[in-house]
Design a protein around this motif. Structure first.
Motif, PDB file in Angstrom:
ATOM      1  N   ARG A 221     -28.879 -64.408  17.381  1.00  0.00           N
ATOM      2  CA  ARG A 221     -28.830 -64.508  18.842  1.00  0.00           C
ATOM      3  C   ARG A 221     -28.223 -65.854  19.224  1.00  0.00           C
ATOM      4  NH1 ARG A 221     -31.092 -60.302  17.914  1.00  0.00           N
ATOM      5  NH2 ARG A 221     -32.719 -59.175  19.085  1.00  0.00           N
ATOM      6  N   THR A 222     -27.451 -65.841  20.309  1.00  0.00           N
ATOM      7  CA  THR A 222     -27.011 -67.077  20.939  1.00  0.00           C
ATOM      8  C   THR A 222     -27.442 -67.034  22.396  1.00  0.00           C
ATOM      9  OG1 THR A 222     -25.074 -67.181  19.477  1.00  0.00           O
ATOM     10  CG2 THR A 222     -25.050 -68.586  21.428  1.00  0.00           C
ATOM     11  N   ILE A 223     -28.137 -68.068  22.821  1.00  0.00           N
ATOM     12  CA  ILE A 223     -28.659 -68.153  24.186  1.00  0.00           C
ATOM     13  C   ILE A 223     -28.025 -69.361  24.862  1.00  0.00           C
ATOM     14  CG2 ILE A 223     -30.733 -68.508  25.592  1.00  0.00           C
ATOM     15  CD1 ILE A 223     -32.322 -67.187  23.272  1.00  0.00           C
ATOM     16  N   CYS A 224     -27.364 -69.138  25.983  1.00  0.00           N
ATOM     17  CA  CYS A 224     -26.720 -70.214  26.736  1.00  0.00           C
ATOM     18  C   CYS A 224     -27.247 -70.219  28.162  1.00  0.00           C
ATOM     19  CB  CYS A 224     -25.202 -70.034  26.728  1.00  0.00           C
ATOM     20  SG  CYS A 224     -24.299 -71.363  27.555  1.00  0.00           S
TER      21      CYS A 224
ATOM     22  N   LYS B  15     -29.623 -67.401  28.996  1.00  0.00           N
ATOM     23  CA  LYS B  15     -29.179 -66.011  28.908  1.00  0.00           C
ATOM     24  C   LYS B  15     -28.703 -65.700  27.495  1.00  0.00           C
ATOM     25  CE  LYS B  15     -27.673 -65.573  33.731  1.00  0.00           C
ATOM     26  NZ  LYS B  15     -26.515 -65.276  34.621  1.00  0.00           N
ATOM     27  N   ILE B  16     -29.022 -64.507  27.018  1.00  0.00           N
ATOM     28  CA  ILE B  16     -28.534 -64.074  25.719  1.00  0.00           C
ATOM     29  C   ILE B  16     -27.064 -63.713  25.859  1.00  0.00           C
ATOM     30  CG2 ILE B  16     -28.747 -62.373  23.870  1.00  0.00           C
ATOM     31  CD1 ILE B  16     -31.710 -62.083  24.663  1.00  0.00           C
ATOM     32  N   VAL B  17     -26.199 -64.488  25.198  1.00  0.00           N
ATOM     33  CA  VAL B  17     -24.749 -64.263  25.318  1.00  0.00           C
ATOM     34  C   VAL B  17     -24.182 -63.624  24.058  1.00  0.00           C
ATOM     35  CG1 VAL B  17     -24.396 -66.070  27.029  1.00  0.00           C
ATOM     36  CG2 VAL B  17     -24.279 -66.647  24.582  1.00  0.00           C
TER      37      VAL B  17
ATOM     38  N   ALA C 143     -16.876 -67.678  31.914  1.00  0.00           N
ATOM     39  CA  ALA C 143     -17.102 -67.532  30.473  1.00  0.00           C
ATOM     40  C   ALA C 143     -18.592 -67.403  30.164  1.00  0.00           C
ATOM     41  CB  ALA C 143     -16.517 -68.728  29.735  1.00  0.00           C
ATOM     42  N   LYS C 144     -18.877 -66.835  28.988  1.00  0.00           N
ATOM     43  CA  LYS C 144     -20.254 -66.654  28.544  1.00  0.00           C
ATOM     44  C   LYS C 144     -20.919 -67.973  28.173  1.00  0.00           C
ATOM     45  CE  LYS C 144     -20.021 -61.958  26.600  1.00  0.00           C
ATOM     46  NZ  LYS C 144     -21.292 -61.454  27.077  1.00  0.00           N
ATOM     47  N   ILE C 145     -20.123 -68.947  27.806  1.00  0.00           N
ATOM     48  CA  ILE C 145     -20.634 -70.242  27.369  1.00  0.00           C
ATOM     49  C   ILE C 145     -20.027 -71.338  28.236  1.00  0.00           C
ATOM     50  CG2 ILE C 145     -20.926 -69.434  24.991  1.00  0.00           C
ATOM     51  CD1 ILE C 145     -18.322 -71.230  24.450  1.00  0.00           C
ATOM     52  N   GLU C 146     -20.365 -72.580  27.933  1.00  0.00           N
ATOM     53  CA  GLU C 146     -19.792 -73.709  28.659  1.00  0.00           C
ATOM     54  C   GLU C 146     -18.487 -74.130  28.000  1.00  0.00           C
ATOM     55  OE1 GLU C 146     -21.496 -77.710  30.671  1.00  0.00           O
ATOM     56  OE2 GLU C 146     -22.012 -77.453  28.559  1.00  0.00           O
TER      57      GLU C 146
ATOM     58  N   GLY D  60     -12.031 -66.284  23.751  1.00  0.00           N
ATOM     59  CA  GLY D  60     -12.426 -67.443  22.957  1.00  0.00           C
ATOM     60  C   GLY D  60     -13.899 -67.748  23.111  1.00  0.00           C
ATOM     61  N   SER D  61     -14.400 -67.581  24.328  1.00  0.00           N
ATOM     62  CA  SER D  61     -15.827 -67.820  24.585  1.00  0.00           C
ATOM     63  C   SER D  61     -16.697 -66.798  23.867  1.00  0.00           C
ATOM     64  CB  SER D  61     -16.096 -67.776  26.084  1.00  0.00           C
ATOM     65  OG  SER D  61     -15.404 -68.821  26.742  1.00  0.00           O
TER      66      SER D  61
END
Length: 423
Positions: free
Chosen positions: A410-413, A416-418, A115-118, A77-78
């Motif tokens: 790009r998504t950066i969280c 970091k580039i996720v 997870a890659k994100i919060e 999901g992340s």
């Protein structure tokens, strides 16, 4: 270090809408300026032609973990969220077991660290999501729940809803309500109307939503609680919310991309992939929803990301579960159906994807600023693509095969580039 150059920064807090470079060091943004010189060892991202926005925040996702991980889990999901430009997601509590206890909440929050994100989590409002007895909201908040919702089921007892609002007011947390009175619904997932009748179904009338929205609007006025009405589908409900806001209610409302992009007619072509609760309704409802979005009666765009397996969705319409995946198409649907036709500006849209959901959940997120955490999405608003594949485990989307505008690059969280779009 990451240096993003040549992008147009659109920030809903400062109202910046201008070309800037952004320098990221560690988790934070350290500099926002024009023509930042390249720095040794910094990864340079050329964002020419792209918009740089705060990472999106979804306040309504189902990651199906624990209990239904064959559909989705916290990690897949992340990944889907990151691919859609989301850096923060609030998950609903209708897992198995439901999140009405500290142990289940702790399991989710511990796993979410990988997870890659919060990933944030709400707890239920009532024990077992049965709508009868309130959970210990104080202890669940202390354990890390960011809010409370029985999403998937309405709370039918007015006193239970009223008492939950009084406690939520004390705790300064939001309550999110799923508004569908089952006593008025013959078959869920399809609007009561011409399409349902053609399929020999009765369906779900808009009144099933409207009566509970009206009740909870009145209770929100009375208690002053922070109340969020989930996935609005009805034109009447939009006007009830308009009235409640005039009366001083601390009430917000979320709308999904599918409810402003499609009508009940989609069921004829997409079958059970167009089945959701509440259902897609009429073109009149869709138009009033868009007016509500324009007027900021509907302040938040939320996905209601609801993964199911192909086997489940391939059942007869009456037996298939309701819900569709939405994290990976939310931005493009919003650009295609709200921005390109002129209903919203990019600033308006980004507010509904970032700062507004952050405010609802008391999060220090949703903006771009020096010294602040680097949650950033880079997207090309003019790149068209055909919806084909997903990072989610599931593929239950009515938008497969559709041509949409707006590609996440790009998504950066947390610096970091996720997610990075591979050409």
């Amino acid at each position: 270090m990451i240096l993003i150059k040549n992008g147009c920064v659109i920030d809903p807090l400062s109202k910046i809408n201008e070309k800037f470079d952004i320098l990221i060091d560690g988790e934070n943004i350290v500099k926002i300026d024009k023509n930042i010189n390249k720095i040794n060892n910094a990864k340079v991202i050329d964002a020419s032609g792209c918009i740089l926005a705060p990472g999106f925040i979804d306040i309504h996702s189902h990651f199906r973990d624990p209990g239904f991980t064959y559909k989705e889990d916290l990690l897949t999901g992340s990944k889907a969220a990151a691919r859609g430009g989301y850096t923060t997601v609030v998950c609903m509590a209708n897992t198995k077991p439901v999140v009405d206890n500290v142990d289940t909440l702790k399991y989710i929050l511990d796993k979410a660290r990988k997870a890659k994100i919060e990933v944030l989590q709400v707890a239920t409002i009532t024990k077992g999501m049965r709508g009868e007895e309130l959970i210990d909201m104080h202890s669940l908040k202390e354990a890390g729940a960011v809010g409370f919702s029985d999403d998937g089921k309405p709370i039918m007892k007015s006193k239970v809803a009223f008492d939950s609002m009084k406690i939520a007011k004390e705790l300064d947390v939001p309550l999110s309500f799923h508004e569908e009175d089952p006593n008025l619904i013959k078959e869920n997932g399809i609007n009561m109307g011409r399409i349902a009748k053609n399929l020999n179904l009765t369906g779900s009338p808009n009144e099933a939503e409207d009566v509970l929205v009206a009740r909870d609007a009145v209770l929100a006025i009375s208690t002053g609680a922070k109340v969020n009405i989930q996935h609005i589908s009805s034109a009447v409900s939009v006007e009830i919310l308009r009235w409640a806001k005039k009366m001083g209610a601390n009430i917000t409302a979320e709308v999904t991309p599918h409810h402003f992009s499609m009508t009940e007619k989609a069921v004829l072509e997409k079958g059970s992939n167009a089945k959701m609760n509440p259902p897609l309704r009429t073109e009149k409802d869709r138009k009033v929803i868009i007016e509500g979005i324009k007027d900021n009666i509907l302040e938040i765009i939320a996905t209601d990301h609801a993964p199911h397996t192909e086997e489940e969705k391939n059942n007869a319409f009456s037996k298939a579960p309701g819900g569709i995946i939405g994290l990976e198409t939310a931005l493009a649907l919003s650009i295609t159906n709200l921005v390109k036709p002129g209903y919203l500006t990019y600033m308006d849209l980004i507010e509904k994807l970032t700062i507004n959901p952050a405010k609802l959940y008391n999060l220090d997120r949703g903006y771009i600023k020096e010294g602040h955490r680097a949650d950033i999405v880079i997207f090309d608003p003019n790149e068209d693509y055909i919806v084909r594949d997903f990072a989610s485990k599931a593929c239950n989307s009515p938008f497969i095969g559709e041509k949409l505008s707006g590609r996440i690059k790009r998504t950066i969280c947390k610096g970091k580039i996720v997610y990075m779009h591979e050409r």
